[in-house]
Design an enzyme around this catalytic site. Structure first.
Site, PDB file in Angstrom:
ATOM      1  N   PHE A 165       0.868  -1.176   0.000  1.00 34.91           N
ATOM      2  CA  PHE A 165       0.000   0.000   0.000  1.00 34.91           C
ATOM      3  C   PHE A 165       0.903   1.223   0.000  1.00 34.91           C
ATOM      4  CE2 PHE A 165      -2.316   3.557   1.685  1.00 34.91           C
ATOM      5  CZ  PHE A 165      -3.495   3.495   0.960  1.00 34.91           C
ATOM      6  N   ASP A 250       9.657   2.830   1.656  1.00 36.75           N
ATOM      7  CA  ASP A 250       8.474   3.628   1.983  1.00 36.75           C
ATOM      8  C   ASP A 250       8.255   3.546   3.490  1.00 36.75           C
ATOM      9  OD1 ASP A 250       5.956   4.635   2.505  1.00 36.75           O
ATOM     10  OD2 ASP A 250       5.004   3.710   0.764  1.00 36.75           O
ATOM     11  N   LYS A 279       3.198  11.547   6.676  1.00 38.99           N
ATOM     12  CA  LYS A 279       2.359  11.382   7.858  1.00 38.99           C
ATOM     13  C   LYS A 279       2.926  12.089   9.079  1.00 38.99           C
ATOM     14  CE  LYS A 279      -0.012   7.230   6.208  1.00 38.99           C
ATOM     15  NZ  LYS A 279      -1.210   7.937   5.759  1.00 38.99           N
TER      16      LYS A 279
END
Length: 428
Positions: A165, A250, A279
């Site tokens: 994801f 990531d 984030k």
């Protein structure tokens, strides 16, 4: 110095959550109705309407308090309304918030210098959202492949892992195997090869002369907090170096303290060529993301080839710098390690009592609930009724990721609420 925010009120009781303050003029039903009527239905939220937050706790419009065990998918690692981050934002709000990169500003240089140092790299490409960081990493890898490695024009390929994801933009869903994100959104972008996560031999077999990068989450978040074998990332690092292929990590969810280390790659002693960050980098206040690497890779970009109106804006840089300074002390990483041990110890005791699987690192746990009891969403709804906010993922798996400022007592209390929920579901 780390600021630990502790709850100001007692834990919610078993009937729901303790009410504090006065009811807001906005009702839960009214807010849900407005959002349902006028916001695109690309999410299916739990029916709680959050109005404020403090540390690891949030309060809804009716004054009920909940322990936030999602932390906005790790964007709120440092807690809601963190005073250090709010002070940084307020100070910058009164000066200037956006200039675009058409001009220099007095905040960006300090931010990228500090972030590069935290990562052990020398260059930062600032963006806004995590998906932008991934897209930027892909462009950088392709440019490096053509301009440095010598791959023929338009032939570059990037290897990714099944179950990944990395976002939901058109390019990113082109290498997703999640049909809910892909179905009905083609045609898809070529140039990607999917191999099983955790299988270094399969990854190496997929590499050819046109492979420019391997893009991986060190721990797969959306897939259910999937932790690969301990030798996997070191093997990937060795394979990519031997084949002259970039390793892009990531760390948008796993990085910046969540796993008990600055980066999840640190847990196995691996340093990638590029970090993708986001984030928590914005402190839960503004969207901030970045691609971080050395000049021999990020230096392939030339003026005009990539950009963002808001990327590197003064407000984002001021907040991002405060985040980096907090992480530089190591206190948050240590706290996530210690409390993570406590969380996983408590959850381990639930295996065989409604829990059939458990994974994670630091304050990040993927919990497989016995599917005979309930799907993951039903478990999260039951936890919400007991004052704990969590999020399901695939099937009967739920995940817990409280802010790092959560107290030890709150960690124990959250585990106890899950125990009670599972006990009640087993009795039905």
């Amino acid at each position: 110095m780390m600021t630990t925010l502790t709850p100001r009120h007692a834990h919610p009781d078993v009937a729901g959550a303790a009410s504090v303050g006065t009811a807001s003029a906005v009702t839960a039903a009214g807010a849900i109705a407005l959002e349902t009527a006028h916001a695109a239905h690309n999410y299916h939220p739990l029916e709680v309407v959050v109005a404020s937050g403090d540390g690891a706790w949030v309060t809804d419009v009716d004054g009920r308090r909940y322990l936030d065990c999602l932390a906005a998918y790790s964007a709120v690692n440092f807690g809601h309304s963190n005073p250090v981050l709010l002070d940084a934002a307020r100070a910058q709000l009164g000066r200037i918030t956006l200039t675009s990169r058409a001009f220099y500003n007095d905040q960006l240089g300090s931010f990228v210098t500090a972030l590069a140092e935290l990562c052990g790299k020398d260059m930062v490409l600032p963006m806004n959202t995590g998906a932008e960081a991934v897209e930027s990493g892909i462009k950088v890898a392709r440019a490096w492949g053509y301009r440095v490695k010598g791959v023929a024009a338009d032939q570059a390929n990037i290897i990714v892992a099944a179950g990944n994801f990395h976002g939901r933009t058109t390019t990113i869903i082109s290498f997703s195997d999640d049909e809910s994100a892909r179905s009905g959104f083609g045609p898809f972008t070529p140039g990607f090869r999917i191999v099983p996560f955790g299988d270094a031999a399969a990854l190496e077999a997929a590499i050819d002369e046109n492979t420019v990068a391997v893009l991986l989450e060190p721990i797969q978040g959306e897939a259910g907090i999937i932790v690969p074998p301990a030798d996997y990332l070191p093997s990937v690092r060795e394979i990519t170096q031997r084949h002259n292929v970039l390793f892009i990590a990531d760390e948008i969810q796993s990085g910046l303290g969540r796993t008990g280390a600055t980066f999840a790659c640190d847990l196995v002693g691996v340093v990638p060529d590029l970090y993708l960050l986001g984030k928590a980098l914005g402190g839960g206040i503004v969207p901030v993301s970045a691609v971080v690497g050395n000049a021999d890779i990020l230096g392939v970009l030339k003026p005009g080839e990539h950009g963002s109106t808001f990327g590197g804006n003064p407000l984002a840089a001021a907040v991002g710098l405060a985040v980096v300074q907090m992480l530089a002390t190591g206190e948050y990483q240590e706290r996530a390690r210690d409390l993570g041990t406590r969380l996983h110890t408590g959850l381990t005791e639930l295996i065989g009592h409604g829990v059939v699987g458990l994974r994670g690192a630091g304050l990040w746990a993927g919990i497989d609930i016995d599917p005979k009891l309930a799907p993951g969403r039903a478990v999260c709804e039951a936890l919400m009724a007991r004052g704990v906010l969590a999020k399901d993922t695939h099937g009967s798996t739920i995940r817990l990721a409280p802010p790092i400022v959560v107290s030890a007592e709150d960690v124990d209390w959250a585990v106890e609420q899950l125990r009670i929920v599972l006990e009640e579901l087993s009795a039905h």
